[in-house]
Design a protein around this motif. Structure first.
Motif, PDB file in Angstrom:
ATOM      1  N   MET A  23      24.214   2.098   2.857  1.00  0.00           N
ATOM      2  CA  MET A  23      24.351   0.967   1.949  1.00  0.00           C
ATOM      3  C   MET A  23      24.012  -0.325   2.681  1.00  0.00           C
ATOM      4  N   TYR A  29      21.502   0.231  -6.913  1.00  0.00           N
ATOM      5  CA  TYR A  29      22.727   0.696  -6.270  1.00  0.00           C
ATOM      6  C   TYR A  29      23.030   2.088  -6.795  1.00  0.00           C
ATOM      7  N   TYR A  31      33.423  -1.844  -3.050  1.00  0.00           N
ATOM      8  CA  TYR A  31      31.991  -1.990  -3.307  1.00  0.00           C
ATOM      9  C   TYR A  31      31.591  -1.173  -4.543  1.00  0.00           C
ATOM     10  N   ASP A  32      32.138   0.022  -4.676  1.00  0.00           N
ATOM     11  CA  ASP A  32      31.874   0.829  -5.874  1.00  0.00           C
ATOM     12  C   ASP A  32      32.397   0.129  -7.124  1.00  0.00           C
ATOM     13  N   ASP A  46      22.635  -3.990  -1.338  1.00  0.00           N
ATOM     14  CA  ASP A  46      23.281  -3.206  -2.381  1.00  0.00           C
ATOM     15  C   ASP A  46      24.570  -3.884  -2.824  1.00  0.00           C
ATOM     16  N   HIS A 103      26.240   2.372   7.583  1.00  0.00           N
ATOM     17  CA  HIS A 103      25.787   1.328   6.669  1.00  0.00           C
ATOM     18  C   HIS A 103      24.778   0.417   7.372  1.00  0.00           C
ATOM     19  N   ASP A 122      34.737   0.335   0.985  1.00  0.00           N
ATOM     20  CA  ASP A 122      33.758   1.146   0.259  1.00  0.00           C
ATOM     21  C   ASP A 122      34.161   1.317  -1.203  1.00  0.00           C
TER      22      ASP A 122
END
Length: 387
Positions: free
Chosen positions: A1, A385, A357-358, A84, A33, A354
């Motif tokens: 990412m 993404y 971020y999702d 992303d 990442h 993480d």
């Protein structure tokens, strides 16, 4: 990412945000990442960054690390990284991070904001700014570094949801064998920047008063640099207290670890500590911690278990003096802290980041139930993404 961290302040300038962003981005790099740091802080003479750093605003007007950079240039720099996700880091004053948060969210880039400061004293000011730009309605995932800090951010954003993303630490790296005790007086330690909001002068006041009522009953070491340090040193010298109260200045992490291993109690005097990374390092080293209730330190220090939470300077002094008179209480908490690691670690922080971020990607998609597969920015199709 591909992760773009946006922070007005960064290395070689030293501070909590600077070190935390450097540590977070470095660990994300090692985990696979592709992080980049976007900042207006100029490089130092020997700057060598493991993570790519894009430094904007050279030669433009500004104060300290802050520079005036026009929005078109900021947007071009952001798009050049093709992130992303954007992770913006905001303090009390962060013009770059605020502006790029707004631009990134409007451009369709999943965006997470982490507030690293306590906004309690500036909520009305931040609220006016947030309402002017409609910040509470931006498609952004808001976070703060502690429960206490998150409450003030939520207040400033008129009730918008704010999650907690704590600062990271490797607890095992701070747990060294305790230094042998020689029967000398117990040692108090505090690691803090010598600036007004960290309240080193209030801590020195307390120590000087305690020294008059119990001469030779303790030794104190204050670690840290800042504009208040010369004046504090003059006060210690004027009181003839150099043997009992040591102002060590700035030290590196190995030196601080050695001092923590030789100390008996950590004291955190700040009223509005957003997180308290130095206190967490001390707790990880096995030290009992005395700190203010209602600060971010209360997220990892339970009163009477890992340390003590106090409500005023008088309460702070009374608690410290009672502990000096009852070393068995210090020993019991130190034994617990050495045996039980804190719940905050880099593993938990990276996993939480993480997940956030999702969440930010789903929020940009605006279809959290049905959005699956490859998300493509509605504003900038070059940004995608994988969900």
């Amino acid at each position: 990412m591909r992760i773009t961290h946006v922070t007005d302040v960064f290395l070689p300038r030293l501070g909590g945000i600077e070190l935390q962003v450097d540590d977070l981005s470095s660990r994300q790099l090692h985990s696979g990442h592709q992080p980049t740091v976007l900042t207006t802080t100029a490089p130092g003479a020997d700057t060598a960054d493991a993570v790519p750093v894009r430094r904007l605003g050279h030669g433009t007007a500004g104060i300290g690390p802050y520079r005036v950079v026009r929005e078109p240039l900021l947007l071009r720099a952001l798009r050049a990284d093709r992130p992303d996700v954007v992770h913006a880091h905001i303090s009390a004053f962060s013009p770059l991070a605020w502006t790029l948060t707004r631009l990134a969210a409007a451009d369709g880039i999943p965006t997470v904001v982490t507030v690293h400061s306590m906004w309690h004293d500036i909520v009305p000011l931040v609220r006016r700014y947030a309402r002017r730009y409609g910040a509470a309605s931006w498609p952004v995932t808001w976070t703060a570094v502690s429960t206490a800090a998150a409450a003030a951010v939520q207040d400033a954003l008129d009730g918008a949801p704010v999650a907690v993303l704590p600062n990271g630490i490797d607890p095992a790296a701070w747990l060294a064998p305790p230094a042998p005790r020689t029967g000398a007086a117990p040692t108090l330690i505090s690691v803090l920047r010598m600036v007004r909001r960290k309240r080193p002068a209030a801590l020195l006041d307390l120590l000087l008063v305690m020294r008059t009522v119990r001469p030779g009953g303790f030794r104190a070491v204050l670690v840290g640099d800042g504009p208040l340090l010369p004046g504090l040193r003059r006060r210690v010298a004027a009181a003839g207290a150099e043997a009992d109260i040591v102002l060590a200045g700035a030290l590196d992490r190995p030196a601080i670890r050695a001092l923590l291993a030789a100390a008996d109690l950590y004291v955190a005097p700040a009223r509005h500590e957003s997180f308290g990374i130095a206190a967490l390092e001390a707790r990880s080293a096995g030290l009992p911690v005395v700190a203010r209730a209602g600060s971010g330190i209360a997220d990892f220090i339970r009163d009477g278990t890992e340390g003590w939470l106090v409500h005023s300077d008088d309460d702070l002094r009374g608690t410290v003096e009672s502990l000096l008179d009852d070393p068995a209480r210090l020993t019991a908490v130190a034994r617990h802290n050495r045996a039980v690691a804190p719940g905050v670690s880099w593993g938990t922080v990276l996993a939480a980041a993480d997940a956030l971020y999702d969440t930010a990607a789903h929020r940009q998609c605006r279809l959290p139930v049905h959005c699956r597969g490859q998300f493509v920015s509605p504003r900038n199709p070059s940004i995608s993404y994988t969900l």
